[in-house]
Design a protein around this motif. Sequence first.
Motif, PDB file in Angstrom:
ATOM      1  N   LYS A 285      -8.138  26.626  16.305  1.00  0.00           N
ATOM      2  CA  LYS A 285      -7.416  25.645  15.476  1.00  0.00           C
ATOM      3  C   LYS A 285      -6.862  26.301  14.225  1.00  0.00           C
ATOM      4  O   LYS A 285      -5.731  26.039  13.813  1.00  0.00           O
ATOM      5  CB  LYS A 285      -8.350  24.500  15.091  1.00  0.00           C
ATOM      6  N   LEU A 286      -7.670  27.172  13.625  1.00  0.00           N
ATOM      7  CA  LEU A 286      -7.222  27.857  12.418  1.00  0.00           C
ATOM      8  C   LEU A 286      -5.971  28.700  12.721  1.00  0.00           C
ATOM      9  O   LEU A 286      -4.980  28.648  11.985  1.00  0.00           O
ATOM     10  CB  LEU A 286      -8.345  28.749  11.875  1.00  0.00           C
ATOM     11  N   ALA A 287      -6.022  29.427  13.818  1.00  0.00           N
ATOM     12  CA  ALA A 287      -4.880  30.278  14.184  1.00  0.00           C
ATOM     13  C   ALA A 287      -3.632  29.434  14.435  1.00  0.00           C
ATOM     14  O   ALA A 287      -2.518  29.838  14.090  1.00  0.00           O
ATOM     15  CB  ALA A 287      -5.219  31.111  15.413  1.00  0.00           C
ATOM     16  N   ALA A 288      -3.811  28.250  15.015  1.00  0.00           N
ATOM     17  CA  ALA A 288      -2.668  27.364  15.259  1.00  0.00           C
ATOM     18  C   ALA A 288      -2.049  26.929  13.940  1.00  0.00           C
ATOM     19  O   ALA A 288      -0.831  27.029  13.747  1.00  0.00           O
ATOM     20  CB  ALA A 288      -3.111  26.148  16.079  1.00  0.00           C
ATOM     21  N   VAL A 289      -2.874  26.473  13.020  1.00  0.00           N
ATOM     22  CA  VAL A 289      -2.356  25.960  11.742  1.00  0.00           C
ATOM     23  C   VAL A 289      -1.737  27.086  10.913  1.00  0.00           C
ATOM     24  O   VAL A 289      -0.700  26.906  10.280  1.00  0.00           O
ATOM     25  CB  VAL A 289      -3.493  25.257  10.947  1.00  0.00           C
ATOM     26  N   LEU A 290      -2.335  28.262  10.970  1.00  0.00           N
ATOM     27  CA  LEU A 290      -1.858  29.365  10.116  1.00  0.00           C
ATOM     28  C   LEU A 290      -0.628  30.075  10.664  1.00  0.00           C
ATOM     29  O   LEU A 290      -0.025  30.876   9.954  1.00  0.00           O
ATOM     30  CB  LEU A 290      -2.982  30.389   9.883  1.00  0.00           C
ATOM     31  N   GLY A 291      -0.228  29.792  11.898  1.00  0.00           N
ATOM     32  CA  GLY A 291       0.964  30.497  12.380  1.00  0.00           C
ATOM     33  C   GLY A 291       1.371  30.156  13.806  1.00  0.00           C
ATOM     34  O   GLY A 291       2.553  30.126  14.129  1.00  0.00           O
ATOM     35  N   GLY A 292       0.387  29.902  14.658  1.00  0.00           N
ATOM     36  CA  GLY A 292       0.696  29.632  16.067  1.00  0.00           C
ATOM     37  C   GLY A 292       1.606  28.430  16.242  1.00  0.00           C
ATOM     38  O   GLY A 292       2.566  28.462  17.036  1.00  0.00           O
ATOM     39  N   ASN A 293       1.339  27.380  15.502  1.00  0.00           N
ATOM     40  CA  ASN A 293       2.181  26.176  15.611  1.00  0.00           C
ATOM     41  C   ASN A 293       3.605  26.466  15.153  1.00  0.00           C
ATOM     42  O   ASN A 293       4.576  25.985  15.746  1.00  0.00           O
ATOM     43  CB  ASN A 293       1.603  25.035  14.766  1.00  0.00           C
ATOM     44  N   PHE A 294       3.711  27.259  14.087  1.00  0.00           N
ATOM     45  CA  PHE A 294       5.043  27.577  13.574  1.00  0.00           C
ATOM     46  C   PHE A 294       5.850  28.354  14.617  1.00  0.00           C
ATOM     47  O   PHE A 294       7.034  28.076  14.831  1.00  0.00           O
ATOM     48  CB  PHE A 294       4.944  28.370  12.260  1.00  0.00           C
ATOM     49  N   ILE A 295       5.197  29.305  15.262  1.00  0.00           N
ATOM     50  CA  ILE A 295       5.880  30.088  16.302  1.00  0.00           C
ATOM     51  C   ILE A 295       6.332  29.163  17.442  1.00  0.00           C
ATOM     52  O   ILE A 295       7.438  29.289  17.967  1.00  0.00           O
ATOM     53  CB  ILE A 295       4.939  31.204  16.837  1.00  0.00           C
ATOM     54  N   ARG A 296       5.477  28.202  17.799  1.00  0.00           N
ATOM     55  CA  ARG A 296       5.849  27.263  18.860  1.00  0.00           C
ATOM     56  C   ARG A 296       7.043  26.409  18.430  1.00  0.00           C
ATOM     57  O   ARG A 296       7.973  26.150  19.200  1.00  0.00           O
ATOM     58  CB  ARG A 296       4.647  26.379  19.196  1.00  0.00           C
ATOM     59  N   LEU A 297       7.033  25.988  17.177  1.00  0.00           N
ATOM     60  CA  LEU A 297       8.133  25.200  16.615  1.00  0.00           C
ATOM     61  C   LEU A 297       9.445  25.976  16.717  1.00  0.00           C
ATOM     62  O   LEU A 297      10.483  25.454  17.118  1.00  0.00           O
ATOM     63  CB  LEU A 297       7.810  24.901  15.147  1.00  0.00           C
ATOM     64  N   GLN A 298       9.377  27.262  16.377  1.00  0.00           N
ATOM     65  CA  GLN A 298      10.572  28.109  16.372  1.00  0.00           C
ATOM     66  C   GLN A 298      11.057  28.424  17.785  1.00  0.00           C
ATOM     67  O   GLN A 298      12.238  28.662  17.998  1.00  0.00           O
ATOM     68  CB  GLN A 298      10.278  29.413  15.633  1.00  0.00           C
ATOM     69  N   SER A 299      10.127  28.434  18.736  1.00  0.00           N
ATOM     70  CA  SER A 299      10.492  28.892  20.082  1.00  0.00           C
ATOM     71  C   SER A 299      11.452  27.929  20.776  1.00  0.00           C
ATOM     72  O   SER A 299      12.083  28.289  21.756  1.00  0.00           O
ATOM     73  CB  SER A 299       9.229  29.078  20.924  1.00  0.00           C
TER      74      SER A 299
ATOM     75  N   PRO B  52      -5.724  36.287  14.722  1.00  0.00           N
ATOM     76  CA  PRO B  52      -4.981  37.158  15.629  1.00  0.00           C
ATOM     77  C   PRO B  52      -3.480  37.212  15.335  1.00  0.00           C
ATOM     78  O   PRO B  52      -2.856  38.247  15.515  1.00  0.00           O
ATOM     79  CB  PRO B  52      -5.251  36.548  17.015  1.00  0.00           C
ATOM     80  N   LEU B  53      -2.898  36.135  14.855  1.00  0.00           N
ATOM     81  CA  LEU B  53      -1.468  36.109  14.571  1.00  0.00           C
ATOM     82  C   LEU B  53      -1.248  36.336  13.084  1.00  0.00           C
ATOM     83  O   LEU B  53      -2.121  36.053  12.279  1.00  0.00           O
ATOM     84  CB  LEU B  53      -0.902  34.731  14.919  1.00  0.00           C
ATOM     85  N   PRO B  54      -0.031  36.832  12.731  1.00  0.00           N
ATOM     86  CA  PRO B  54       0.241  36.894  11.293  1.00  0.00           C
ATOM     87  C   PRO B  54       0.279  35.478  10.720  1.00  0.00           C
ATOM     88  O   PRO B  54       0.743  34.548  11.383  1.00  0.00           O
ATOM     89  CB  PRO B  54       1.623  37.547  11.214  1.00  0.00           C
ATOM     90  N   VAL B  55      -0.216  35.330   9.522  1.00  0.00           N
ATOM     91  CA  VAL B  55      -0.166  34.023   8.871  1.00  0.00           C
ATOM     92  C   VAL B  55       1.272  33.742   8.450  1.00  0.00           C
ATOM     93  O   VAL B  55       1.977  34.628   7.955  1.00  0.00           O
ATOM     94  CB  VAL B  55      -1.102  34.008   7.639  1.00  0.00           C
ATOM     95  N   ILE B  56       1.725  32.515   8.686  1.00  0.00           N
ATOM     96  CA  ILE B  56       3.081  32.144   8.289  1.00  0.00           C
ATOM     97  C   ILE B  56       3.010  30.994   7.285  1.00  0.00           C
ATOM     98  O   ILE B  56       2.373  29.966   7.539  1.00  0.00           O
ATOM     99  CB  ILE B  56       3.922  31.741   9.519  1.00  0.00           C
ATOM    100  N   ASP B  57       3.639  31.215   6.156  1.00  0.00           N
ATOM    101  CA  ASP B  57       3.733  30.187   5.115  1.00  0.00           C
ATOM    102  C   ASP B  57       5.000  29.383   5.408  1.00  0.00           C
ATOM    103  O   ASP B  57       6.111  29.891   5.267  1.00  0.00           O
ATOM    104  CB  ASP B  57       3.803  30.870   3.746  1.00  0.00           C
ATOM    105  N   ALA B  58       4.825  28.133   5.836  1.00  0.00           N
ATOM    106  CA  ALA B  58       5.953  27.333   6.339  1.00  0.00           C
ATOM    107  C   ALA B  58       6.673  26.543   5.250  1.00  0.00           C
ATOM    108  O   ALA B  58       7.547  25.724   5.560  1.00  0.00           O
ATOM    109  CB  ALA B  58       5.452  26.376   7.428  1.00  0.00           C
ATOM    110  N   HIS B  59       6.334  26.785   3.970  1.00  0.00           N
ATOM    111  CA  HIS B  59       6.939  25.970   2.909  1.00  0.00           C
ATOM    112  C   HIS B  59       7.013  26.769   1.609  1.00  0.00           C
ATOM    113  O   HIS B  59       6.079  26.797   0.813  1.00  0.00           O
ATOM    114  CB  HIS B  59       6.084  24.701   2.720  1.00  0.00           C
ATOM    115  N   VAL B  60       8.159  27.413   1.415  1.00  0.00           N
ATOM    116  CA  VAL B  60       8.359  28.262   0.237  1.00  0.00           C
ATOM    117  C   VAL B  60       9.773  28.032  -0.296  1.00  0.00           C
ATOM    118  O   VAL B  60      10.722  27.926   0.481  1.00  0.00           O
ATOM    119  CB  VAL B  60       8.174  29.755   0.623  1.00  0.00           C
TER     120      VAL B  60
END
Length: 257
Positions: free
Chosen positions: A238-252, A5-13
């Motif tokens: 869980k997949l959605a969290a790892v692929l982007g949801g967690n990153f959005i929460r981190l940024q918020s 459901p969320l865009p995938v975010i690559d957190a390490h580039v």
Amino acid sequence: MMNTPLPVIDAHVHCGILDRSSPQSFEVYARQAAATDIGGVAIFSPVMEIYDRYDPSFVDTPAWRRRRMQSNAYLLSLKPVGHTVYPYFFIWNDFAVDQLSAAHCGIKWHRHADEPVYRYHDPRCRSALDEIRRRGLPVVLEEEFDHTVRFIRELADGIRVIIPHLGMLNGGFRSIAEAGLWAQENVWADTALADRSEIREYLSVYGHRRLLFGSDFPFGDPNSELRKVHSLQLDPAKLAAVLGGNFIRLQSRIDRS
Ligand SMILES: [Zn+2]
């Protein structure tokens, strides 16, 4: 590939145009990631745009300071169509947090065993950490094991620390686990170049709320790193969290005032 459901975010580039040791401009990344549904990218400068990693007795110079500023300016200039860029500030021994802007989304703190050391006892180090804490910026910390432990136990109170590669270059997954760091609320991890068994173990022991998908481009390939995470067949939430949801929460939780 499964849709999330969320865009995938690559957190390490890593992207840059000053260090020519490998093609690592954002355009090269975007071409490699074109076949994926990656829509967001956390970008750090390449190490060789920050200090000379091959010289353990490296002495900082005005020319290197200029290089760091140019490297940082490049990341801040990236406004690609089709990707949201999250620029991270790669901090070095001048602890130049005065260069942080509201556009910065995190801090990269990086060194390997045979590289020049961070001056942890410099008072500017403490003030930099105070500023990072005040802004709520997450810190991607790649350091030797002993420094990692000390950083988290003694310096990073109130700061969210991401240990990349599930600890592979911070002393290893197991050592970090035995030191009790993964269990800490403020310690996060990314999947870049980590092996499947360690990702599975991490998820089963520490849960899915503090794990971020990352590729470590140009060292890792965003396609295969993303396929690796999909191959774990996590349940969709869980997949959605790892692929982007967690990153959005981190940024918020960043204070951009
Ligand atoms: Zn990296």
